[in-house]
Design an enzyme around this catalytic site. Structure first.
Site, short mmCIF file in Angstrom:
data_model
loop_
_atom_site.label_atom_id
_atom_site.label_comp_id
_atom_site.label_asym_id
_atom_site.label_seq_id
_atom_site.Cartn_x
_atom_site.Cartn_y
_atom_site.Cartn_z
N TYR A 51 14.96 52.91 -66.54
CA TYR A 51 15.58 51.59 -66.62
C TYR A 51 14.62 50.51 -66.16
CZ TYR A 51 18.53 47.60 -65.57
OH TYR A 51 19.05 46.34 -65.52
N HIS A 81 16.85 34.57 -68.61
CA HIS A 81 17.51 34.42 -67.32
C HIS A 81 17.21 33.06 -66.66
CE1 HIS A 81 18.26 38.61 -67.95
NE2 HIS A 81 18.84 38.78 -66.77
N ASN A 193 15.10 40.66 -59.81
CA ASN A 193 16.04 41.42 -58.99
C ASN A 193 15.69 41.15 -57.52
OD1 ASN A 193 17.11 44.61 -60.42
ND2 ASN A 193 17.72 42.53 -60.84
N TYR A 277 40.95 20.94 -23.82
CA TYR A 277 40.25 22.16 -24.22
C TYR A 277 38.86 21.89 -24.78
CZ TYR A 277 44.51 25.04 -23.84
OH TYR A 277 45.61 25.72 -23.39
N ARG A 280 36.89 21.60 -21.60
CA ARG A 280 36.98 22.72 -20.68
C ARG A 280 36.57 24.05 -21.32
NH1 ARG A 280 42.60 24.95 -19.00
NH2 ARG A 280 43.23 22.95 -19.88
N PHE A 326 20.07 45.22 -54.76
CA PHE A 326 20.10 43.81 -55.16
C PHE A 326 21.41 43.13 -54.83
CE2 PHE A 326 20.96 46.53 -58.93
CZ PHE A 326 22.33 46.33 -59.00
N GLU A 411 28.39 44.55 -64.33
CA GLU A 411 28.27 44.04 -62.96
C GLU A 411 29.65 43.53 -62.54
OE1 GLU A 411 25.23 41.24 -63.83
OE2 GLU A 411 23.80 42.82 -64.34
#
Length: 495
Positions: A51, A81, A193, A277, A280, A326, A411
């Site tokens: 792959y 991409h 990746n 608060y 404190r 990844f 995915e």
């Protein structure tokens, strides 16, 4: 030049890189890179189907690619991409992203040739920052779009910011004497990746947030004196009995800030029993935030030197194993922790300002101005702080619990880490603005107690505030001095 050992990276080194120090992979990392490239060469020569080396990507992983088209495969991967949108990442974040990518490749399990890492280093050396859109990554299969934009510049595609001037990447490469490269098998995939964009943005939020945190502790101490508040809640015995490390550290810091204050000494035996608060409980709330930031820091420190591409190569048996490093879920959780911590830091600060401007709570003039009515004083700066806190509450909703399946369902669970990280940086920016308002209010409140003096350390802080914001006698234009103090917080000049 910092010699970077990817197998032993620490938070201090990462902070130095974030602050602009130059780094370069050490010799051992360079050797590992070369050895890893040889693994890919042997896989290709052996004809095994692997792959990302000689197959398509994602749902197209079953498509075997002919040897004469492997370079085309990698180039097309990067171009397809490079589809981000939004404002570019800040230059210092892009620089850190490239350095993190070099660290990951330098572990020697990614299969890129030395010429690829040399090209990335050349961009750093020439201050030639790829223009990387900030939107488009879901944080699994790595930060694909941002890293593709980074990688595209090595091919002469996209845009580069060369020392502040934006220009086409091909022209910038020519100017710095770097030719466009042709990617070999696995190299495009190794470059895109990975979690380096998410991690760089999250580290930016963390380091900025640390400055915001320190300023908030300082502002909180100043406000205690402005209120004539008690230091007894910061007694170390109280925090030791609870045992939370952040609480112990914050209580000690507040004691240090207030040590030697004449204002504190002046009301040791007053009838006031307890403060609100937000005054404190500073050790408890701020301490919890500090511990959360520490947990996020530990995660990001590990991630910075991690191997997060796919498949991962192992030289001992020339194997290429597909996994899921990844997936940026650890980064997403860390970024959301930063968001929650800084959201509370800002929220507590705004409440202290609200107390100081309220005469019923503080005993000081309404909105810290003598001639009230004609003058509004700090009425609306407190509103600005409230608006920023409200915005932060919305931003603090965790991105890490969201997921949208991508790549035709291949995915099917993603981390949203870059979204979480970008939100964390926005929260840090807003919280710095909230603290700027508190610093103005605290300085004004302390001035009302003259001739009594605050502590020597707080006197220095007070003087620093006054350099940006003069004593308030009548209404004036506020935005510039608030912004100046916000920038001082973000630059780490306070605390």
């Amino acid at each position: 030049m910092i010699q970077l050992d990817p197998t032993n990276i620490d938070l201090n080194t990462l902070r130095q890189l974030w602050e602009g120090e130059e780094g370069r992979l050490d010799d051992a990392a360079q050797r590992r890179i070369a050895d890893s490239a040889e693994v890919v060469s042997r896989i290709v020569a052996g004809g095994e189907t692997v792959y990302g080396v000689n197959t398509g990507f994602g749902l197209l992983a079953s498509e075997r690619i002919a040897p004469d088209r492997l370079a085309e495969l990698q180039r097309n991967l990067i171009l397809s991409h490079s589809c981000g949108l939004g404002d570019p990442l800040p230059r210092h974040v892009t620089r850190l992203m490239i350095q993190l990518k070099l660290l990951g490749l330098g572990r020697g399990h990614s299969g890129v040739r030395p010429l690829v890492t040399d090209a990335l280093q050349a961009l750093l050396d020439a201050d030639a920052m790829p223009v990387v859109p900030s939107q488009g990554s879901v944080g699994a299969s790595g930060d694909l779009a941002p890293l593709a934009h980074m990688t595209a510049t090595l091919l002469g595609e996209g845009w580069i910011d060369l020392k502040g001037e934006r220009m086409p990447a091909a022209r910038a490469l020519q100017k710095i004497g770097l030719g466009a490269i042709e990617l070999g098998p696995k190299e495009g995939l190794a470059l895109i990746n990975g979690t380096q964009a998410s991690t760089a943005i999250a580290l930016d939020a963390l380091f900025t947030g640390s400055r915001v945190f320190d300023a908030a502790v300082a502002a909180g101490a100043l406000s205690v004196d402005a209120l004539m508040g008690s230091v007894k809640p910061f007694d170390p015995r109280i925090s030791q009995l609870r045992g939370q490390p952040g609480q112990i550290r914050v209580a000690a810091a507040l004691r240090e800030w207030l040590d030697g204050s004449q204002i504190v000494e002046s009301h040791q035996r007053c009838g006031k029993v307890q403060d609100p608060y937000s005054f404190r409980c500073q050790p408890q709330v701020m301490g919890a935030a500090l511990d959360l930031l520490g947990s996020a820091a530990a995660t990001l420190e590990i991630e910075a030197g991690a191997v997060t591409d796919n498949p991962i190569l192992f030289e001992e048996d020339d194997s290429a194993i597909s996994g899921g490093n990844f997936h940026a879920q650890p980064v997403a959780f860390a970024a959301d922790m930063i968001s929650m911590a800084l959201c509370e830091v800002g929220s507590l600060s705004e409440r202290r300002t609200s107390v100081l401007v309220d005469p019923k709570m503080s005993g000081l003039p309404a909105f810290l101005i003598d001639d009230g009515g004609v003058n509004s004083g700090l009425m609306i700066p407190q509103v600005t702080a409230a608006a920023l806190v409200s915005e932060n509450k919305t931003l603090a909703y965790p991105a890490s619990v969201d997921s949208i399946p991508t790549s035709a369902g291949q995915e099917d669970h993603v981390s949203m880490a870059p979204i979480a990280a970008r939100k964390a940086r926005s929260i840090a920016q807003n919280a710095a603005g909230v603290i700027a308002v508190e610093l103005i209010a605290g300085a004004q409140g302390v001035d009302y107690h003259k001739p009594l003096k605050t502590s020597p350390k707080l006197q220095e802080l007070h003087a620093m505030v006054r350099r940006h914001s003069a004593y308030l006698e009548s209404d004036r234009y506020w935005a510039d001095e608030m912004e100046a103090l916000q920038e001082a917080v973000l630059k780490g000049e306070i605390g």
